[in-house]
Design a protein around this motif. Structure first.
Motif, PDB file in Angstrom:
ATOM      1  N   LEU A   1       4.958 -14.005 -13.338  1.00 20.46           N
ATOM      2  CA  LEU A   1       3.880 -13.404 -12.554  1.00 20.46           C
ATOM      3  C   LEU A   1       4.366 -13.068 -11.149  1.00 20.46           C
ATOM      4  CD1 LEU A   1       0.989 -12.588 -11.925  1.00 20.46           C
ATOM      5  CD2 LEU A   1       0.445 -15.005 -11.575  1.00 20.46           C
ATOM      6  N   ALA A   2       5.096 -13.978 -10.540  1.00 20.19           N
ATOM      7  CA  ALA A   2       5.582 -13.748  -9.181  1.00 20.19           C
ATOM      8  C   ALA A   2       6.494 -12.529  -9.121  1.00 20.19           C
ATOM      9  CB  ALA A   2       6.313 -14.987  -8.676  1.00 20.19           C
ATOM     10  N   LYS A   3       7.360 -12.381 -10.126  1.00 22.38           N
ATOM     11  CA  LYS A   3       8.257 -11.223 -10.153  1.00 22.38           C
ATOM     12  C   LYS A   3       7.469  -9.922 -10.346  1.00 22.38           C
ATOM     13  CE  LYS A   3      12.528 -13.459 -11.708  1.00 22.38           C
ATOM     14  NZ  LYS A   3      13.525 -13.587 -12.801  1.00 22.38           N
ATOM     15  N   ALA A   4       6.415  -9.971 -11.146  1.00 25.85           N
ATOM     16  CA  ALA A   4       5.583  -8.780 -11.335  1.00 25.85           C
ATOM     17  C   ALA A   4       4.895  -8.396 -10.028  1.00 25.85           C
ATOM     18  CB  ALA A   4       4.550  -9.032 -12.433  1.00 25.85           C
ATOM     19  N   LEU A   5       4.357  -9.379  -9.327  1.00 28.93           N
ATOM     20  CA  LEU A   5       3.740  -9.103  -8.030  1.00 28.93           C
ATOM     21  C   LEU A   5       4.761  -8.505  -7.069  1.00 28.93           C
ATOM     22  CD1 LEU A   5       1.607 -12.346  -7.553  1.00 28.93           C
ATOM     23  CD2 LEU A   5       0.694 -10.017  -7.683  1.00 28.93           C
ATOM     24  N   ASN A   6       5.932  -9.117  -7.010  1.00 30.40           N
ATOM     25  CA  ASN A   6       6.974  -8.650  -6.091  1.00 30.40           C
ATOM     26  C   ASN A   6       7.363  -7.203  -6.400  1.00 30.40           C
ATOM     27  OD1 ASN A   6       8.867  -9.700  -3.924  1.00 30.40           O
ATOM     28  ND2 ASN A   6      10.336  -8.852  -5.377  1.00 30.40           N
ATOM     29  N   ARG A   7       7.476  -6.895  -7.666  1.00 29.15           N
ATOM     30  CA  ARG A   7       7.861  -5.537  -8.089  1.00 29.15           C
ATOM     31  C   ARG A   7       6.826  -4.498  -7.653  1.00 29.15           C
ATOM     32  NH1 ARG A   7       8.207  -6.678 -12.915  1.00 29.15           N
ATOM     33  NH2 ARG A   7       6.325  -5.777 -13.811  1.00 29.15           N
ATOM     34  N   HIS A   8       5.547  -4.857  -7.768  1.00 32.22           N
ATOM     35  CA  HIS A   8       4.496  -3.912  -7.395  1.00 32.22           C
ATOM     36  C   HIS A   8       4.274  -3.841  -5.885  1.00 32.22           C
ATOM     37  CE1 HIS A   8       3.518  -3.031 -11.508  1.00 32.22           C
ATOM     38  NE2 HIS A   8       3.236  -4.290 -11.780  1.00 32.22           N
ATOM     39  N   LEU A   9       4.647  -4.882  -5.178  1.00 30.25           N
ATOM     40  CA  LEU A   9       4.507  -4.890  -3.719  1.00 30.25           C
ATOM     41  C   LEU A   9       5.559  -4.026  -3.038  1.00 30.25           C
ATOM     42  CD1 LEU A   9       3.771  -8.689  -3.284  1.00 30.25           C
ATOM     43  CD2 LEU A   9       2.248  -6.865  -2.488  1.00 30.25           C
ATOM     44  N   GLU A  10       6.731  -3.917  -3.642  1.00 25.93           N
ATOM     45  CA  GLU A  10       7.834  -3.192  -3.012  1.00 25.93           C
ATOM     46  C   GLU A  10       7.476  -1.753  -2.662  1.00 25.93           C
ATOM     47  OE1 GLU A  10      11.160  -3.772  -5.584  1.00 25.93           O
ATOM     48  OE2 GLU A  10      11.664  -5.747  -4.740  1.00 25.93           O
ATOM     49  N   PRO A  11       6.957  -0.935  -3.603  1.00 22.13           N
ATOM     50  CA  PRO A  11       6.627   0.450  -3.234  1.00 22.13           C
ATOM     51  C   PRO A  11       5.462   0.557  -2.260  1.00 22.13           C
ATOM     52  CG  PRO A  11       5.914  -0.025  -5.479  1.00 22.13           C
ATOM     53  CD  PRO A  11       6.756  -1.182  -5.042  1.00 22.13           C
ATOM     54  N   LEU A  12       4.665  -0.497  -2.163  1.00 20.27           N
ATOM     55  CA  LEU A  12       3.544  -0.507  -1.217  1.00 20.27           C
ATOM     56  C   LEU A  12       4.004  -0.929   0.183  1.00 20.27           C
ATOM     57  CD1 LEU A  12       0.859  -2.303  -3.440  1.00 20.27           C
ATOM     58  CD2 LEU A  12       1.035   0.160  -2.981  1.00 20.27           C
ATOM     59  N   ASN A  13       5.255  -1.381   0.259  1.00 22.37           N
ATOM     60  CA  ASN A  13       5.800  -1.915   1.516  1.00 22.37           C
ATOM     61  C   ASN A  13       4.912  -3.034   2.053  1.00 22.37           C
ATOM     62  OD1 ASN A  13       7.742  -2.046   3.549  1.00 22.37           O
ATOM     63  ND2 ASN A  13       6.601  -0.660   4.888  1.00 22.37           N
ATOM     64  N   ARG A  14       4.490  -3.903   1.146  1.00 23.97           N
ATOM     65  CA  ARG A  14       3.616  -5.023   1.500  1.00 23.97           C
ATOM     66  C   ARG A  14       4.303  -6.348   1.216  1.00 23.97           C
ATOM     67  NH1 ARG A  14      -1.977  -6.037  -0.784  1.00 23.97           N
ATOM     68  NH2 ARG A  14      -2.283  -7.037   1.243  1.00 23.97           N
ATOM     69  N   THR A  15       3.996  -7.324   2.029  1.00 20.34           N
ATOM     70  CA  THR A  15       4.337  -8.717   1.753  1.00 20.34           C
ATOM     71  C   THR A  15       3.034  -9.497   1.765  1.00 20.34           C
ATOM     72  OG1 THR A  15       6.502  -8.549   2.796  1.00 20.34           O
ATOM     73  CG2 THR A  15       5.593 -10.753   2.551  1.00 20.34           C
ATOM     74  N   ILE A  16       2.781 -10.280   0.731  1.00 16.96           N
ATOM     75  CA  ILE A  16       1.547 -11.065   0.707  1.00 16.96           C
ATOM     76  C   ILE A  16       1.871 -12.543   0.545  1.00 16.96           C
ATOM     77  CG2 ILE A  16       0.142  -9.167  -0.194  1.00 16.96           C
ATOM     78  CD1 ILE A  16       0.121 -10.584  -2.887  1.00 16.96           C
ATOM     79  N   ASP A  17       0.914 -13.351   0.971  1.00 12.16           N
ATOM     80  CA  ASP A  17       1.049 -14.795   0.862  1.00 12.16           C
ATOM     81  C   ASP A  17       0.606 -15.253  -0.521  1.00 12.16           C
ATOM     82  OD1 ASP A  17       1.855 -14.869   3.491  1.00 12.16           O
ATOM     83  OD2 ASP A  17      -0.124 -15.396   4.277  1.00 12.16           O
ATOM     84  N   ILE A  18       1.324 -16.227  -1.039  1.00  9.52           N
ATOM     85  CA  ILE A  18       0.930 -16.808  -2.322  1.00  9.52           C
ATOM     86  C   ILE A  18       0.966 -18.323  -2.217  1.00  9.52           C
ATOM     87  CG2 ILE A  18       1.908 -14.838  -3.589  1.00  9.52           C
ATOM     88  CD1 ILE A  18       4.070 -16.900  -4.615  1.00  9.52           C
TER      89      ILE A  18
END
Length: 229
Positions: free
Chosen positions: A103-120
């Motif tokens: 799940l974490a890798k999926a989130l990271n993959r989708h965050l990259e093109p958004l140029n976002r970093t989120i807290d988990i």
């Protein structure tokens, strides 16, 4: 009582519970759990100054985001499937229920093109309860080491839901165990991107116990919005 009055009551209770155990009330964040309540309830809470809300269902949260996105902070607090990670990466500020490296890798993959970093937060099944999600406490260290290698997520703490009980005191040992686990992991520098290790634990019926045991995030729904239909 109105939503505004309920929020003020909860915040007053947080202050009392924190002071009674020698803690700073400012160290405790209230997440108003708005799942299965209309977006108008969130708007009412925003109007009275509350800004942090918890949602359990992706489709419901996505619809609410169209109205309140940008006006508040949204925490995802339900079970998140990897195939819904793309939506979660776009609309949530915090994901409290990361329970696998996949799940974490999926989130990271989708965050990259958004140029976002989120807290988990890493969800830990502290009571080894088959009815609950989360990693076993024994596996937390290994998965945290892997999570810290992902560039678009920031691991800020741990989250748990202890086995259900009508007696809040029975949750105390589980809250205490999560705090001790967090302390052990922090001593190994496994939360390197945060100065404060968050502990999300405690709900409407037991948040006062959770505060006594070190909670920094409490998740309260019924005591704010009432009973769901």
């Amino acid at each position: 009582m109105s939503i505004a009055e309920n929020i003020e009551t909860i915040k007053s209770n947080i202050i009392t519970a924190a002071k009674e155990c020698g803690r700073d009330p400012e160290d405790i964040q209230l997440v108003a759990v708005s799942k299965r309540f209309p977006v108008s309830a969130i708007e009412e809470a925003i109007t009275c100054g509350h800004k942090v809300f918890g949602e359990n269902y992706i489709q419901e949260a996505e619809e609410k985001y169209k109205t309140v996105g940008g006006k508040c902070h949204l925490h995802f607090i339900g079970h998140l499937q990897s195939n819904k990670a793309k939506i979660a990466a776009r609309i949530f500020d915090v994901i409290e229920t990361v329970d696998s490296l996949k799940l974490a890798k999926a989130l990271n993959r989708h965050l990259e093109p958004l140029n976002r970093t989120i807290d988990i937060l890493l969800q830990v099944n502290i009571g080894h309860d088959d009815a609950k999600s989360g990693v076993n406490p024994e596996a937390a260290e290994e998965i945290l080491r892997e999570l810290n290698l992902l560039s678009n997520i920031r691991v800020i703490g741990l989250m748990t839901m202890p086995p259900f009980t009508d007696d809040p005191e029975l949750a105390r040992p589980h809250f205490r165990e999560l705090r001790l686990l967090a302390d052990q992991l922090n001593q190994k520098d496994l939360f390197p991107q945060t100065n404060k290790v968050e502990l999300s634990m405690g709900m409407s019926n037991d948040y006062h116990i959770a505060i006594q045991e070190g909670a920094t995030i409490i998740r309260v729904g019924t005591a704010i919005f009432g009973h769901r239909l």
